[in-house]
Motif scaffolding. Sequence first.
Motif, short mmCIF file in Angstrom:
data_model
loop_
_atom_site.label_atom_id
_atom_site.label_comp_id
_atom_site.label_asym_id
_atom_site.label_seq_id
_atom_site.Cartn_x
_atom_site.Cartn_y
_atom_site.Cartn_z
N ASP A 30 0.83 -1.21 0.00
CA ASP A 30 0.00 0.00 0.00
C ASP A 30 0.87 1.26 0.00
O ASP A 30 0.54 2.26 -0.65
CB ASP A 30 -0.94 0.02 1.22
N GLU A 31 1.98 1.22 0.74
CA GLU A 31 2.90 2.37 0.77
C GLU A 31 3.42 2.64 -0.65
O GLU A 31 3.48 3.79 -1.10
CB GLU A 31 4.06 2.08 1.74
N CYS A 32 3.78 1.56 -1.36
CA CYS A 32 4.27 1.73 -2.73
C CYS A 32 3.19 2.39 -3.59
O CYS A 32 3.46 3.31 -4.38
CB CYS A 32 4.61 0.38 -3.37
N VAL A 33 1.93 1.92 -3.44
CA VAL A 33 0.83 2.45 -4.27
C VAL A 33 0.60 3.92 -3.96
O VAL A 33 0.62 4.78 -4.86
CB VAL A 33 -0.49 1.68 -4.01
N LEU A 34 0.41 4.22 -2.66
CA LEU A 34 0.02 5.59 -2.31
C LEU A 34 1.14 6.59 -2.60
O LEU A 34 0.89 7.69 -3.09
CB LEU A 34 -0.41 5.65 -0.84
N SER A 35 2.40 6.18 -2.34
CA SER A 35 3.48 7.13 -2.60
C SER A 35 3.66 7.32 -4.12
O SER A 35 3.98 8.42 -4.57
CB SER A 35 4.79 6.69 -1.95
N THR A 36 3.40 6.26 -4.90
CA THR A 36 3.56 6.41 -6.36
C THR A 36 2.42 7.28 -6.93
O THR A 36 2.66 8.14 -7.78
CB THR A 36 3.61 5.03 -7.05
N GLN A 37 1.19 7.06 -6.40
CA GLN A 37 0.07 7.93 -6.83
C GLN A 37 0.43 9.38 -6.56
O GLN A 37 0.28 10.26 -7.42
CB GLN A 37 -1.19 7.60 -6.00
N HIS A 38 0.92 9.63 -5.34
CA HIS A 38 1.25 10.99 -4.91
C HIS A 38 2.33 11.60 -5.83
O HIS A 38 2.23 12.74 -6.29
CB HIS A 38 1.74 10.91 -3.46
N ARG A 39 3.34 10.79 -6.12
CA ARG A 39 4.48 11.25 -6.93
C ARG A 39 4.01 11.60 -8.35
O ARG A 39 4.40 12.61 -8.92
CB ARG A 39 5.52 10.11 -6.93
N ILE A 40 3.12 10.75 -8.91
CA ILE A 40 2.66 11.01 -10.29
C ILE A 40 1.77 12.27 -10.32
O ILE A 40 1.90 13.11 -11.22
CB ILE A 40 1.88 9.79 -10.86
N VAL A 41 0.88 12.39 -9.32
CA VAL A 41 0.01 13.58 -9.29
C VAL A 41 0.87 14.84 -9.19
O VAL A 41 0.63 15.84 -9.88
CB VAL A 41 -1.01 13.48 -8.12
N ASN A 42 1.91 14.82 -8.35
CA ASN A 42 2.81 15.97 -8.24
C ASN A 42 3.45 16.29 -9.59
O ASN A 42 3.55 17.45 -9.98
CB ASN A 42 3.93 15.69 -7.23
N TYR A 43 3.87 15.23 -10.29
CA TYR A 43 4.48 15.44 -11.61
C TYR A 43 3.46 16.08 -12.58
O TYR A 43 3.78 17.05 -13.26
CB TYR A 43 5.00 14.11 -12.18
N LEU A 44 2.22 15.54 -12.57
CA LEU A 44 1.22 16.06 -13.51
C LEU A 44 0.87 17.52 -13.22
O LEU A 44 0.45 18.26 -14.11
CB LEU A 44 -0.04 15.18 -13.49
N ASN A 45 1.03 17.94 -11.95
CA ASN A 45 0.73 19.33 -11.60
C ASN A 45 1.95 20.25 -11.74
O ASN A 45 1.84 21.45 -11.55
CB ASN A 45 0.23 19.41 -10.15
#
Length: 371
Positions: free
Chosen positions: A244-259
């Motif tokens: 879950d840590e891998c999923v949530l941190s990757t989601q967060h990282r991608i959203v930051n990149y997209l913004n």
Amino acid sequence: MLLLISTYLGIHVLGVPDQSRLKRLVPSISTFHTQLPLRESFLSANAKHSIAARRFVPPSFNDIRRILNTAQITAIAPKLKLITFDGDMTLYDDGQDFEHDSALVNLLVSLLKYNLIVCVVTAAGYPGDALRYEQRLSGLLKGFENARLSKNMCEKFFVLGGECNYLFQCKEDYHLKYLPETKYQPQNILSWSSDQINAILDVAQENLQRCIDEMKLQCTVLRKSKAVGEYLFYNMKRYEEQLDECVLSTQHRIVNYLNSPWGKKNDLPFCAFNGGSDVWVDIGNKLIGVQILQQFLGATPGETLHVGDQFLSTGNDFATRHQCCTLWIVNPDETQGVLLELTALLEAKKSERSLLTLLDHSKILLDSQTI
Ligand code: IMP
Ligand code: MG
């Protein structure tokens, strides 16, 4: 509860869902695509699991999940057109193939005989590789052959892989045929560029690798054309929290990149999820997958049902809730249970229709004799 839902439905139609009490109590509440006969469903669950008679054990999460499933089956059965299934843990165990002797074979054959369109919507992505999907579904395709399904029925069976990226149709020789994207994908998806895809996958891969290093996970990373994943070495113990840590941190990282200024022009949808013993980031998601099927095959959200096991926010079936009705099961045995409930209702509907046709014919016969 019933009042809360019906008020929410009414307010939803007016286009101001935020004003409903249910939305305030459960801000993440999704759309109700049909009414839900919860009272009847509770009574049936109560008869099986003695919910009201229990004095020390209150209604559990699983009780509620099962009550909602029964209510959804009852509500959608009369108008169901398209039924979609997740693969892993819904039709077969994680990473396994569809067994030849699975009880689900006959049930899926029955659905096709009731004239429904049946589609497996899975994250497993093997670009254009019909053989790979045939291998995973071998037990089911063999079952179609044994049941001598007609051409018409075979062609109502589809497989959509990579969440929404690779579509296959079953042909009368009981083999899957790859359908070119231009045949069914809308223009906005056809225009996804490989630069945009790779930019998101690069960010995801870098973060997955960072998680592996920092948490010292025994994992390997695998990159595909529209996905990147990490899976545990054979037989390694998995810890849900680490995945879950891998999923949530990757989601967060991608959203930051997209913004960020570099990612602002990149608006591709993605899905990062915990697959039980692996973590994947796919380009696209099952919401788009179901939407594509509905447009291609002609079904509305209220005529579509998705059956899956991953409805937590770190799961990949979660996204379908916005696009169709859903059943949340936890393993293939439960899929069998919900399909038994559904086919009983479909059979009742069919008998009712035959009776009405018979009555109609008798009436015409009587009328003609009167003349
Ligand atoms: P689903 O439950 O049918 O959606 O399948 C999810 C599982 O498919 C994942 O947990 C992986 O084990 C497997 N899988 C294989 N290839 C891919 C891929 O390209 N993307 C995501 N999952 C994949
Ligand atoms: Mg699954």
